[in-house]
Structure formats: structure tokens, C-alpha cells
Design a protein around this motif. Structure first.
Motif, PDB file in Angstrom:
ATOM      1  N   SER A   1       0.978 -74.333  87.694  1.00 16.04           N
ATOM      2  CA  SER A   1       0.777 -73.157  87.620  1.00 16.04           C
ATOM      3  C   SER A   1       0.489 -72.766  86.163  1.00 16.04           C
ATOM      4  O   SER A   1       1.156 -72.948  85.257  1.00 16.04           O
ATOM      5  CB  SER A   1       1.986 -72.144  88.099  1.00 16.04           C
ATOM      6  OG  SER A   1       1.831 -70.794  87.812  1.00 16.04           O
TER       7      SER A   1
ATOM      8  N   GLU B   1       0.055 -69.536  84.870  1.00 20.65           N
ATOM      9  CA  GLU B   1       1.029 -68.359  84.325  1.00 20.65           C
ATOM     10  C   GLU B   1       2.547 -68.869  84.509  1.00 20.65           C
ATOM     11  O   GLU B   1       3.191 -68.136  83.501  1.00 20.65           O
ATOM     12  CB  GLU B   1       0.873 -67.202  85.583  1.00 20.65           C
ATOM     13  CG  GLU B   1      -0.478 -66.616  86.020  1.00 20.65           C
ATOM     14  CD  GLU B   1      -0.823 -65.896  84.302  1.00 20.65           C
ATOM     15  OE1 GLU B   1      -0.125 -65.675  83.667  1.00 20.65           O
ATOM     16  OE2 GLU B   1      -2.207 -66.072  84.135  1.00 20.65           O
ATOM     17  N   ASN B   2       2.938 -69.500  85.367  1.00 21.51           N
ATOM     18  CA  ASN B   2       4.426 -69.794  85.506  1.00 21.51           C
ATOM     19  C   ASN B   2       4.803 -71.139  84.672  1.00 21.51           C
ATOM     20  O   ASN B   2       6.003 -71.203  84.091  1.00 21.51           O
ATOM     21  CB  ASN B   2       4.896 -70.062  86.929  1.00 21.51           C
ATOM     22  CG  ASN B   2       4.548 -68.617  87.570  1.00 21.51           C
ATOM     23  OD1 ASN B   2       4.801 -67.705  87.022  1.00 21.51           O
ATOM     24  ND2 ASN B   2       4.257 -68.960  88.854  1.00 21.51           N
ATOM     25  N   HIS B   3       3.875 -71.840  84.198  1.00 20.73           N
ATOM     26  CA  HIS B   3       4.258 -73.157  83.781  1.00 20.73           C
ATOM     27  C   HIS B   3       3.372 -73.480  82.356  1.00 20.73           C
ATOM     28  O   HIS B   3       3.932 -73.436  81.154  1.00 20.73           O
ATOM     29  CB  HIS B   3       4.150 -74.225  84.707  1.00 20.73           C
ATOM     30  CG  HIS B   3       4.710 -75.610  83.734  1.00 20.73           C
ATOM     31  ND1 HIS B   3       5.783 -76.196  83.473  1.00 20.73           N
ATOM     32  CD2 HIS B   3       3.685 -76.565  83.247  1.00 20.73           C
ATOM     33  CE1 HIS B   3       5.999 -77.046  82.719  1.00 20.73           C
ATOM     34  NE2 HIS B   3       4.591 -77.830  82.762  1.00 20.73           N
TER      35      HIS B   3
ATOM     36  N   SER C   1      13.027 -76.258  82.782  1.00 21.57           N
ATOM     37  CA  SER C   1      13.486 -74.732  82.537  1.00 21.57           C
ATOM     38  C   SER C   1      13.568 -74.937  80.897  1.00 21.57           C
ATOM     39  O   SER C   1      14.694 -75.400  80.450  1.00 21.57           O
ATOM     40  CB  SER C   1      14.581 -74.456  83.327  1.00 21.57           C
ATOM     41  OG  SER C   1      14.848 -73.121  82.638  1.00 21.57           O
TER      42      SER C   1
END
Length: 406
Positions: free
Chosen positions: A148, A150-152, A184
Motif C-alpha cells: 500500500s 498510503e499505509n506503508h 510496525s
């Protein structure tokens, strides 16, 4: 398999000639290899055969690698894969880059070039990566193009930018697979970096750790905090890079492995204080394998007659290659000692010198006295061929014993 495909396949043998080294292969072996290729093409399902042919001709994979990759991916038409390759080329990837990328992640050939791959390539290009830099990031872990944006990808880049600041270092960091694995940052890396800042570690050193040893700073927060505290208690200076090396070793070494390594050094007569002194001088001496420690100590103690305590004062020696560094240099020093050109109790620091310094101070300096010294260093002649012997106690020891260690 259609006759037309077979004709194309046989015709393409000139393209894969490198695999069989056609120009240097006897005709009967070439025919055997040709028959093997045709047999394999016939014995594979149509979809599988097309995939293998495409991987060889368009991605420059070897037959063996293409067959292996085709177990993970199959397609019957080239359009999607062609679009992927064209996109990679448009962003500076060469044929060599593409071959490496496909070897690592053949499934990338079936990804949607517009929706999946292009956004990530556009982002990397927008922040200043292109050509070889962008290619090296993708080669390190092609899966990053499927994660992703946006997320990663963007959060990962923004974090690295805040820590390492320069794009060149970000490339080095992204070449470590940790930053591409989806771990994370908020739950692991960020709290650990805060711990380092709290005890006064400079940002330049934190940047080094994040760039070169990301797994160290991504360890469990409790274990990481405990390792930092131990480093302080051992009187490592947080301002110096050695402090981070010590933390890295402690956080990546289990208690059982640590104790086992202590036992190995104890077996050579070193006390716990001497071992900890070694650790403070060069923490990585506790990361060397048991076999490496034992082989280096055995050579230096039993072949070169150095006391373990003397070795403990130069723990970096443990990290040196026995075959490529220690034995060649010790061979030179042994010759010089037997010729009376250097003192018998020479410090082991010569094993820590740069290649140029060692050559200048121990080889070139004495080439008039011992013309064969460079050949000894390069392993072209043995010490025994110089007709030298050394005296150890009451026993005369032929110097060729040193050569038997190589």
C-alpha cells in the motif's frame, strides 16, 4: 503445443545460446541440450511452456531459473508482462535490473502496471529516486511495488527521511529488507529511537544504526531498553559509535548464546574481566561464531606462540579472516622475526592495520633484506622454502609448521 510455437522455440535457441555456451560446446553436446530443451517444452503444459519461453527470452533468465519461476506464475499471453517490463524500463531499469527483479519476484509480471506498480514508481521518482537508485530499491524487495502506497510506502519513507535525512542513506536503508517487510514503526522502532535519544546518542549515530542495522533497532522494546541500560552500566560512552555496537550485540544475542561465547573464551584461559575488556574494545568480538573464535585463538596461541592475554588486548583480530588476513600477515612477521628484523614480542596491532599500512611497514620496508617476502605474503612460496627455523624453548621448530595452518 502448436507447431508455430515449436518453430519459434527452436529458432530462439540462438538467444539462449549463452546457457549452453554454444560457441565453446562440442556439437554432440549441443544437440543433446537442444533435444533436452525441446523435450522439456513438449513435456510442459502449454501455459507453462509459454511462461518459461517468455522468462528466458524477455527477462533473460536461465532455463533452470525460468523453470523454477514458472512454478510460481503462469500466463498464456505476453501483454500484461510486456506492460510491466516497459514500465520498469521507463523508470530507468536496465535488462540486468529487470532480470534480477523477476528472479526475486516473478509474480510482479502479472501485477496491474497502472493501478499497482505505477503509483509507487511515481512516488519514488517524485522524491528524487531514479535510474540505478530506484532499481536498487526494487531489486532489494520487489514486493514494495505491491504494498500500500498510503499505509506503508509513504509512512516508511517519511520515517526514514526524518532519521537519516539524505536520500543516499535512505536508499541504503531501503536495501535492507526490514524496511520493506511491513513491520510496525510506531510500536517498535520509534520507541527504541526515543530511548537512544534519551541517553544522549547523537542523531548521526542513530542514523547509522537505522541505515545499516535496522533489525537491532526493531527489537522488543523491553529487551532493547535493558540492553541500553547494560551498555551504560558497562561505561560505554553513548556519544561514541561503540556504544551502539554494544547495544546491537546485546540485543541480538540470547543469554544462552552469550554465556556459551563466554565459555569459549574462558577455555583459552581468559578471565571474565579480560573478556569484558575485549567486549568494551570491540563489541563484535562476541558476535563471532564459536568456530571462528576457536580457530583464530588456536592459530595465534599454538602456532604463533602469543599469550591469550595479549590477544585479548586486540579483540578486532578475532574478526579478521584467518585464511585471507591472519595467516599471510603472520607468515611475513614470522620470517622477519626469524631474520631478527622485528622484535619477538611484536604487538598484534599489525593484524588490525590497513592493507596499505601493512605492506608499507612490513613488506616493502624489508624487501631488500628479504626479496622473497612479497611472495611469502601472497602465498606463492612457503616459509620452509627459505630454509628458516625458529627456536621455541628447548625445541627447534621448523617454520613450515606455520604453513600447515593454511
Amino acid at each position: 503445443m502448436s507447431p508455430s510455437f515449436l518453430c519459434r522455440r527452436v529458432g530462439s535457441l540462438t538467444n539462449v545460446g549463452k546457457m549452453f555456451e554454444i560457441s565453446r560446446t562440442p556439437m554432440h553436446l549441443l544437440l543433446q541440450n537442444t533435444q533436452l530443451l525441446i523435450f522439456r517444452s513438449f513435456s510442459l503444459p502449454k501455459q507453462h511452456s509459454f511462461t518459461v519461453s517468455y522468462l528466458i527470452n524477455s527477462c533473460e533468465l536461465s532455463l533452470e531459473t525460468a523453470l523454477s519461476a514458472s512454478r510460481k506464475i503462469q500466463f498464456e499471453t505476453p501483454e500484461r508482462a510486456d506492460s510491466v517490463l516497459e514500465l520498469l524500463r521507463n523508470y530507468g531499469c536496465t535488462s540486468t535490473h529487470i532480470s534480477k527483479i523477476v528472479r526475486r519476484c516473478p509474480r510482479l509480471l502479472t501485477a496491474d502496471p497502472e493501478k499497482t506498480l505505477l503509483p509507487k514508481l511515481e512516488f519514488f521518482h517524485s522524491v528524487g529516486f531514479s535510474g540505478p537508485e530506484l532499481a536498487s530499491i526494487v531489486i532489494a524487495n520487489p514486493q514494495i511495488l505491491k504494498r500500500s502506497l498510503e499505509n506503508h510506502v509513504i509512512p516508511c519513507y517519511n520515517f526514514l527521511k526524518s532519521v537519516v535525512m539524505v536520500n543516499g542513506n535512505i536508499v541504503r536503508a531501503l536495501n535492507k529488507s526490514y524496511w520493506l517487510s511491513g513491520q510496525s514503526l510506531e510500536n517498535t522502532v520509534v520507541p527504541n529511537i526515543a530511548i537512544l535519544k534519551e541517553v544522549g546518542v547523537p542523531m548521526s549515530n542513530i542514523s547509522f544504526l537505522v541505515t545499516c542495522h535496522p533489525t537491532a533497532v526493531s527489537q522488543n522494546n523491553e529487551k532493547f531498553s535493558r540492553s541500553v541500560k547494560m551498555g551504560i552500566e558497562m561505561r560505554f560512552d553513548p556519544v561514541r559509535l561503540t556504544f551502539l555496537k554494544a547495544v546491537q550485540v546485546m540485543v541480538e544475542t540470547s543469554e544462552s548464546k552469550w554465556e556459551h561465547k563466554m565459555d569459549v573464551y574462558r577455555q583459552w584461559g581468559l578471565t571474565d574481566d579480560q573478556i569484558m575488556s575485549m567486549f568494551r574494545l570491540d563489541p563484535f568480538c562476541m558476535q563471532s561464531s564459536v568456530e571462528k573464535v576457536s580457530s583464530v585463538m588456536d592459530f595465534l596461541v599454538n602456532k604463533m606462540d602469543w599469550e591469550p592475554a595479549a590477544i585479548a588486548r586486540y579483540p578486532t583480530v578475532i574478526l579478521r579472516s584467518l585464511e585471507k588476513k591472519i595467516i599471510p600477515r603472520c607468515s611475513v612477521v614470522k620470517v622477519l622475526q626469524m631474520k631478527g628484523l622485528v622484535k619477538k614480542d611484536l604487538f598484534l596491532s599489525f593484524l588490525c592495520k590497513s592493507e596499505k599500512d601493512f605492506l608499507d611497514k612490513f613488506v616493502l620496508k624489508y624487501e631488500q633484506d628479504v626479496p622473497e617476502l612479497l611472495n611469502v605474503y601472497q602465498g606463492k612460496i612457503g616459509i620452509s622454502e627459505l630454509g628458516l627455523v625458529s627456536v621455541k624453548g628447548d625445541n627447534t621448530v621448523v617454520a613450515s609448521q606455520l604453513q600447515s595452518s593454511n
